[in-house]
Design a protein around this motif. Structure first.
Motif, PDB file in Angstrom:
ATOM      1  N   PHE A 159       0.829  -1.198   0.000  1.00  0.00           N
ATOM      2  CA  PHE A 159       0.000   0.000   0.000  1.00  0.00           C
ATOM      3  C   PHE A 159       0.873   1.262   0.000  1.00  0.00           C
ATOM      4  CE2 PHE A 159      -3.337  -2.947   0.970  1.00  0.00           C
ATOM      5  CZ  PHE A 159      -4.501  -2.333   0.526  1.00  0.00           C
ATOM      6  N   ASN A 160       2.039   1.183   0.624  1.00  0.00           N
ATOM      7  CA  ASN A 160       2.952   2.316   0.605  1.00  0.00           C
ATOM      8  C   ASN A 160       3.430   2.614  -0.820  1.00  0.00           C
ATOM      9  OD1 ASN A 160       4.685   4.345   1.712  1.00  0.00           O
ATOM     10  ND2 ASN A 160       6.386   2.917   1.617  1.00  0.00           N
ATOM     11  N   PHE A 161       3.761   1.573  -1.577  1.00  0.00           N
ATOM     12  CA  PHE A 161       4.207   1.757  -2.950  1.00  0.00           C
ATOM     13  C   PHE A 161       3.090   2.261  -3.863  1.00  0.00           C
ATOM     14  CE2 PHE A 161       7.784  -1.366  -2.099  1.00  0.00           C
ATOM     15  CZ  PHE A 161       8.788  -0.411  -2.232  1.00  0.00           C
ATOM     16  N   THR A 162       1.847   2.077  -3.460  1.00  0.00           N
ATOM     17  CA  THR A 162       0.719   2.521  -4.279  1.00  0.00           C
ATOM     18  C   THR A 162       0.523   4.023  -4.201  1.00  0.00           C
ATOM     19  OG1 THR A 162      -0.337   0.387  -3.840  1.00  0.00           O
ATOM     20  CG2 THR A 162      -1.735   2.089  -4.788  1.00  0.00           C
ATOM     21  N   ASP A 163       1.087   4.653  -3.183  1.00  0.00           N
ATOM     22  CA  ASP A 163       0.967   6.100  -3.054  1.00  0.00           C
ATOM     23  C   ASP A 163       1.821   6.779  -4.126  1.00  0.00           C
ATOM     24  OD1 ASP A 163       0.068   8.447  -1.976  1.00  0.00           O
ATOM     25  OD2 ASP A 163       1.430   8.434  -0.271  1.00  0.00           O
ATOM     26  N   GLY A 164       1.557   8.063  -4.380  1.00  0.00           N
ATOM     27  CA  GLY A 164       2.394   8.794  -5.327  1.00  0.00           C
ATOM     28  C   GLY A 164       1.622   9.603  -6.346  1.00  0.00           C
ATOM     29  N   LEU A 165       0.332   9.308  -6.511  1.00  0.00           N
ATOM     30  CA  LEU A 165      -0.529  10.098  -7.399  1.00  0.00           C
ATOM     31  C   LEU A 165      -1.668  10.678  -6.580  1.00  0.00           C
ATOM     32  CD1 LEU A 165      -0.879   7.885 -10.616  1.00  0.00           C
ATOM     33  CD2 LEU A 165       0.936   9.504  -9.999  1.00  0.00           C
ATOM     34  N   ASP A 166      -2.154  11.825  -6.988  1.00  0.00           N
ATOM     35  CA  ASP A 166      -3.228  12.498  -6.253  1.00  0.00           C
ATOM     36  C   ASP A 166      -4.455  11.605  -6.141  1.00  0.00           C
ATOM     37  OD1 ASP A 166      -1.461  14.577  -6.307  1.00  0.00           O
ATOM     38  OD2 ASP A 166      -2.607  15.824  -7.691  1.00  0.00           O
ATOM     39  N   GLY A 167      -4.837  11.278  -4.913  1.00  0.00           N
ATOM     40  CA  GLY A 167      -6.056  10.525  -4.659  1.00  0.00           C
ATOM     41  C   GLY A 167      -5.969   9.038  -4.899  1.00  0.00           C
ATOM     42  N   LEU A 168      -4.854   8.537  -5.420  1.00  0.00           N
ATOM     43  CA  LEU A 168      -4.781   7.127  -5.815  1.00  0.00           C
ATOM     44  C   LEU A 168      -4.942   6.176  -4.629  1.00  0.00           C
ATOM     45  CD1 LEU A 168      -4.319   4.875  -7.842  1.00  0.00           C
ATOM     46  CD2 LEU A 168      -1.845   5.221  -7.566  1.00  0.00           C
ATOM     47  N   LEU A 169      -4.059   6.281  -3.646  1.00  0.00           N
ATOM     48  CA  LEU A 169      -4.091   5.320  -2.549  1.00  0.00           C
ATOM     49  C   LEU A 169      -5.348   5.457  -1.711  1.00  0.00           C
ATOM     50  CD1 LEU A 169      -2.912   3.106  -0.857  1.00  0.00           C
ATOM     51  CD2 LEU A 169      -1.495   4.790   0.333  1.00  0.00           C
ATOM     52  N   ALA A 170      -5.792   6.678  -1.453  1.00  0.00           N
ATOM     53  CA  ALA A 170      -7.011   6.856  -0.653  1.00  0.00           C
ATOM     54  C   ALA A 170      -8.189   6.172  -1.322  1.00  0.00           C
ATOM     55  CB  ALA A 170      -7.298   8.347  -0.461  1.00  0.00           C
ATOM     56  N   GLY A 171      -8.338   6.354  -2.627  1.00  0.00           N
ATOM     57  CA  GLY A 171      -9.447   5.735  -3.345  1.00  0.00           C
ATOM     58  C   GLY A 171      -9.348   4.227  -3.380  1.00  0.00           C
ATOM     59  N   VAL A 172      -8.159   3.709  -3.668  1.00  0.00           N
ATOM     60  CA  VAL A 172      -7.954   2.261  -3.701  1.00  0.00           C
ATOM     61  C   VAL A 172      -8.274   1.641  -2.344  1.00  0.00           C
ATOM     62  CG1 VAL A 172      -6.165   0.476  -3.820  1.00  0.00           C
ATOM     63  CG2 VAL A 172      -6.284   2.233  -5.592  1.00  0.00           C
ATOM     64  N   ALA A 173      -7.788   2.269  -1.269  1.00  0.00           N
ATOM     65  CA  ALA A 173      -8.009   1.720   0.070  1.00  0.00           C
ATOM     66  C   ALA A 173      -9.487   1.698   0.430  1.00  0.00           C
ATOM     67  CB  ALA A 173      -7.226   2.545   1.099  1.00  0.00           C
TER      68      ALA A 173
END
Length: 305
Positions: A159-173
């Protein structure tokens, strides 16, 4: 309580942005990354501190009064906070190094992984007897603990590696946790505080999540799937984090063995950006893939955890 959690997160994240800007806690941007990211230089980072705080402030009063589940929920929450603290230490080092222009820039892998494994092992020891489905039938307690330790550590880093784009990780989670909202108060509250965070993190982001937020998210996802659903379904629901971490592993191995890169840049979301996809398209499409995968998990579970 989800409404209260979302509003509290919205308030604390907004307050964090103001304090960050006043103190200059900005995020450096990789010069070799997508050129569209250069304009993000100086955007406040470590916003996960605010929504993890909101999560804790809502959860613990509910738990004490008996309205936030039992030992399973406490176990998930403690794992999230412990992993979050590890990520928060990383955030703190990055901010201090940027502010002072010197000093240690981040936790090294050889420092971070042992801490993550200790937290993962503690979680696994208590979670193994409480798991909702059989883990490794007939092999005993020790293999189960080893498996759950690896799942927890793997999820946190994926999940840490999924961060990096605006809104990406929050939406995926939020999508990954949807099947568990009715049974896991921590999962429901995390979705709520992420809504408050996403208000500011949606493109163009006014704040980035940082490692504290991504580590806590990974811990909640792993804990909730182990204790309420099926640990073997987590990689399916979290297909994007799995692909993100695999892309990093493949890139590193390929470069060390062959001197060549498989992807333009890893994690894989940046490969698609450098291939010409707008950032918002990458985010939306990864959300769609996550929604389809999570829907498949929901179907496999028979419409209930």
């Amino acid at each position: 309580m989800m409404v209260i959690a979302a509003l509290l997160s919205w308030f604390l994240v907004g307050l964090f942005i103001r304090v960050s800007k006043a103190r200059g806690w900005g995020q450096p941007v990789r010069q070799d990354g997508p050129q569209t990211h250069l304009k993000k230089e100086g955007t406040p980072t470590a916003g996960g501190v605010a929504f993890v705080l909101a999560l804790a402030l809502v959860f613990f009063p509910l738990y004490v009064t008996g309205h936030a589940g039992g030992e399973r929920e406490l176990l998930i929450m403690l794992a999230a906070l412990a992993m979050g603290i590890i990520g928060g230490l990383d955030d703190l080092l990055k901010i201090r190094a940027r502010m002072r222009g010197k000093g240690k820039k981040e936790l090294l892998a050889r420092e971070k992984f042992p801490l993550q494994f200790l937290v993962g092992l503690a979680f696994a020891y208590f979670a193994a007897p409480l798991a909702s489905h059989e883990l490794l039938p007939s092999l005993g307690r020790v293999p189960d603990v080893i498996l759950l330790t690896l799942v927890m550590v793997g999820a946190v880093n994926a999940f840490n590696f999924t961060d990096g784009l605006d809104g990406l990780l929050a939406g995926v989670a939020m999508i990954v946790l949807l099947p568990l909202l009715a049974v896991s108060p921590v999962s429901a509250l995390l979705v709520a505080v992420l809504l408050g965070f996403l208000w500011f993190n949606a493109h163009p982001a006014r704040v980035f999540m940082g490692d504290m937020g991504s580590h806590a998210i990974g811990a909640v996802a792993a804990g909730a799937y182990v204790l309420y659903a099926d640990v073997w379904l987590l990689p399916l629901a979290a297909i994007i984090p799995v692909v993100a971490v695999l892309s990093v592993v493949i890139q590193v191995i390929s470069f060390r063995l062959r001197g060549k890169r498989v992807f333009r840049m890893s994690p894989i979301q940046h490969h698609f950006e450098l291939s010409g996809w707008p950032e918002t398209h990458v985010t939306a499409r990864f959300w769609v893939v996550t929604a389809v995968a999570t829907a498949a998990v929901w179907w496999i579970l028979g419409g209930r955890p």
